[in-house]
Design a protein around this motif. Structure first.
Motif, PDB file in Angstrom:
ATOM      1  N   MET A 115     -56.100 -57.266  68.289  1.00 36.35           N
ATOM      2  CA  MET A 115     -56.322 -56.771  66.932  1.00 36.35           C
ATOM      3  C   MET A 115     -55.385 -57.548  66.007  1.00 36.35           C
ATOM      4  N   VAL A 116     -55.963 -58.180  65.008  1.00 31.81           N
ATOM      5  CA  VAL A 116     -55.202 -59.037  64.109  1.00 31.81           C
ATOM      6  C   VAL A 116     -55.266 -58.476  62.695  1.00 31.81           C
ATOM      7  N   LYS A 117     -54.102 -58.266  62.088  1.00 27.53           N
ATOM      8  CA  LYS A 117     -54.058 -57.747  60.723  1.00 27.53           C
ATOM      9  C   LYS A 117     -52.727 -58.130  60.088  1.00 27.53           C
ATOM     10  N   PRO A 118     -52.605 -57.993  58.779  1.00 23.02           N
ATOM     11  CA  PRO A 118     -51.333 -58.320  58.120  1.00 23.02           C
ATOM     12  C   PRO A 118     -50.227 -57.381  58.574  1.00 23.02           C
ATOM     13  N   CYS A 119     -49.006 -57.889  58.572  1.00 29.57           N
ATOM     14  CA  CYS A 119     -47.858 -57.032  58.867  1.00 29.57           C
ATOM     15  C   CYS A 119     -47.710 -55.985  57.759  1.00 29.57           C
ATOM     16  N   PRO A 120     -47.165 -54.832  58.090  1.00 34.89           N
ATOM     17  CA  PRO A 120     -46.839 -53.852  57.042  1.00 34.89           C
ATOM     18  C   PRO A 120     -45.919 -54.493  56.007  1.00 34.89           C
ATOM     19  N   LYS A 121     -46.081 -54.111  54.770  1.00 35.55           N
ATOM     20  CA  LYS A 121     -45.323 -54.739  53.689  1.00 35.55           C
ATOM     21  C   LYS A 121     -43.814 -54.616  53.862  1.00 35.55           C
ATOM     22  N   GLU A 122     -43.375 -53.553  54.521  1.00 33.16           N
ATOM     23  CA  GLU A 122     -41.933 -53.370  54.663  1.00 33.16           C
ATOM     24  C   GLU A 122     -41.321 -54.253  55.748  1.00 33.16           C
ATOM     25  N   MET A 123     -42.176 -54.910  56.547  1.00 36.83           N
ATOM     26  CA  MET A 123     -41.664 -55.763  57.617  1.00 36.83           C
ATOM     27  C   MET A 123     -41.586 -57.219  57.180  1.00 36.83           C
ATOM     28  N   LYS A 124     -40.624 -57.935  57.735  1.00 38.28           N
ATOM     29  CA  LYS A 124     -40.445 -59.348  57.391  1.00 38.28           C
ATOM     30  C   LYS A 124     -41.254 -60.231  58.336  1.00 38.28           C
ATOM     31  N   CYS A 125     -42.560 -60.105  58.257  1.00 38.59           N
ATOM     32  CA  CYS A 125     -43.453 -60.933  59.059  1.00 38.59           C
ATOM     33  C   CYS A 125     -44.774 -61.063  58.313  1.00 38.59           C
ATOM     34  N   ASP A 126     -45.648 -61.904  58.829  1.00 39.67           N
ATOM     35  CA  ASP A 126     -46.913 -62.169  58.140  1.00 39.67           C
ATOM     36  C   ASP A 126     -48.127 -61.575  58.852  1.00 39.67           C
ATOM     37  N   VAL A 127     -48.128 -61.649  60.187  1.00 42.45           N
ATOM     38  CA  VAL A 127     -49.302 -61.206  60.940  1.00 42.45           C
ATOM     39  C   VAL A 127     -48.879 -60.339  62.117  1.00 42.45           C
ATOM     40  N   GLU A 128     -49.596 -59.248  62.287  1.00 40.58           N
ATOM     41  CA  GLU A 128     -49.373 -58.345  63.422  1.00 40.58           C
ATOM     42  C   GLU A 128     -50.494 -58.568  64.427  1.00 40.58           C
ATOM     43  N   LEU A 129     -50.133 -58.990  65.628  1.00 43.91           N
ATOM     44  CA  LEU A 129     -51.103 -59.277  66.683  1.00 43.91           C
ATOM     45  C   LEU A 129     -50.876 -58.314  67.845  1.00 43.91           C
ATOM     46  N   SER A 130     -51.789 -57.375  68.023  1.00 43.19           N
ATOM     47  CA  SER A 130     -51.651 -56.373  69.078  1.00 43.19           C
ATOM     48  C   SER A 130     -52.693 -56.596  70.171  1.00 43.19           C
ATOM     49  N   SER A 131     -52.306 -56.317  71.400  1.00 38.01           N
ATOM     50  CA  SER A 131     -53.248 -56.429  72.517  1.00 38.01           C
ATOM     51  C   SER A 131     -53.538 -55.038  73.068  1.00 38.01           C
ATOM     52  N   TYR A 132     -54.779 -54.843  73.511  1.00 34.25           N
ATOM     53  CA  TYR A 132     -55.234 -53.562  74.028  1.00 34.25           C
ATOM     54  C   TYR A 132     -56.021 -53.768  75.309  1.00 34.25           C
ATOM     55  N   ALA A 133     -55.930 -52.785  76.197  1.00 34.28           N
ATOM     56  CA  ALA A 133     -56.776 -52.782  77.385  1.00 34.28           C
ATOM     57  C   ALA A 133     -58.210 -52.474  76.947  1.00 34.28           C
ATOM     58  N   ILE A 134     -59.160 -52.802  77.815  1.00 32.58           N
ATOM     59  CA  ILE A 134     -60.583 -52.559  77.538  1.00 32.58           C
ATOM     60  C   ILE A 134     -61.062 -51.420  78.427  1.00 32.58           C
ATOM     61  N   ARG A 135     -61.737 -50.473  77.836  1.00 33.01           N
ATOM     62  CA  ARG A 135     -62.139 -49.273  78.571  1.00 33.01           C
ATOM     63  C   ARG A 135     -62.990 -49.607  79.796  1.00 33.01           C
TER      64      ARG A 135
END
Length: 271
Positions: A115-135
């Motif tokens: 899942m790719v989305k912008p970092c929360p504004k309060e964090m000092k980063c640009d992109v949040e990249l999360s990985s998830y298991a598949i059902r």
């Protein structure tokens, strides 16, 4: 004669005045237009532009062939393929990701949703990249190689997003570095129980030409590394057209079964 001469001089003066004014207006228009164009060109990239770029860079078919050729004792020639799978209502992009040995692309040993989305504004980063298991991972094997009509629908993809595994926070790289974006999991990583680990860490870098570097490692309670390569990240590059010619290279064949059992995802355990 005197009046005619005066009128002509006056007309000439007016013409010159209009010409000067016209020139000023043209220059002003050019300057304003240039300023607008410059503003557009130098306009700061939006938060969503960053996540879109990272999503695009992750997508596609990539191999660790070159790295395996340089250091076959520590790295295998893996195939990594990623493609868009869905988009959430908030604009977050869901990508399907899988890895396999080059010679057995139909048998991925690692499958994830990113899942790719912008970092929360309060964090000092640009992109949040999360990985998830598949059902139901079996249903998604070779997802990217199928036609869209043969893939699970986006709404099904969203329903099949299972356990959260890791999150990497990416920042734009400083000028002069080879990377475009780089980041890692937070200090302490995320829970992981594979092969005696209690937590894992991940590092990822987006390089030029859509090259991706990934380094995942697992650690026990004492901080000892229990899985993952030790010498550096896996380097995945888009395959050159000629890469398919060397079909019988030892790098293109999966190792014996006992070795495969020592692999978690794309990261080979070290003795």
């Amino acid at each position: 004669m005197g009046t005619g001469s005066g009128s002509g001089s006056e007309s000439e003066s007016e013409g010159n005045g209009w010409g000067i004014a016209k020139g000023i207006l043209v220059k002003a228009a050019v300057l304003i237009g240039g300023a607008i164009l410059l503003k557009r060109l130098t306009k700061s990239t939006t938060r969503w532009d960053h996540s879109s770029f990272v999503s695009h860079s992750l997508s596609g078919e990539k191999f660790s062939m070159e790295q395996a050729s340089r250091d076959p004792d520590n790295y295998f020639n893996f195939r990594m393929v990623t493609c868009p799978a869905a988009e959430l209502v908030d604009g977050s992009r869901v990508l399907y990701f899988e890895q396999a040995f080059w010679r057995t692309p139909s048998k991925p040993f690692r499958q994830r949703f990113y899942m790719v989305k912008p970092c929360p504004k309060e964090m000092k980063c640009d992109v949040e990249l999360s990985s998830y298991a598949i059902r139901d991972a079996e249903e998604y094997k070779n997802f990217c190689d199928r036609s869209k009509a043969q893939r699970p629908l986006p709404e099904e993809v969203i329903e099949d997003i299972a356990e959260h595994l890791t999150t990497i926070y990416l920042k734009r790289c400083e000028r002069g570095k080879r990377c475009l974006y780089e980041g890692s999991t937070p200090p302490g990583g995320f829970p992981n129980s594979w092969n005696g680990a209690t937590y894992c860490t991940s590092e990822l870098a987006v390089m030029k030409n859509n090259e991706i570097h990934i380094w995942d490692r697992g650690y026990d309670d004492d901080g000892n590394q229990v899985w993952g390569v030790k010498d550096g990240p896996y380097e995945f590059k888009p395959a050159p057209a000629s890469s398919s010619n060397d079909l019988f290279s030892p790098l293109n064949f999966a190792p014996p079964l006992p070795m495969e059992k020592r692999i978690d995802g794309s990261f080979v355990l070290q003795d």
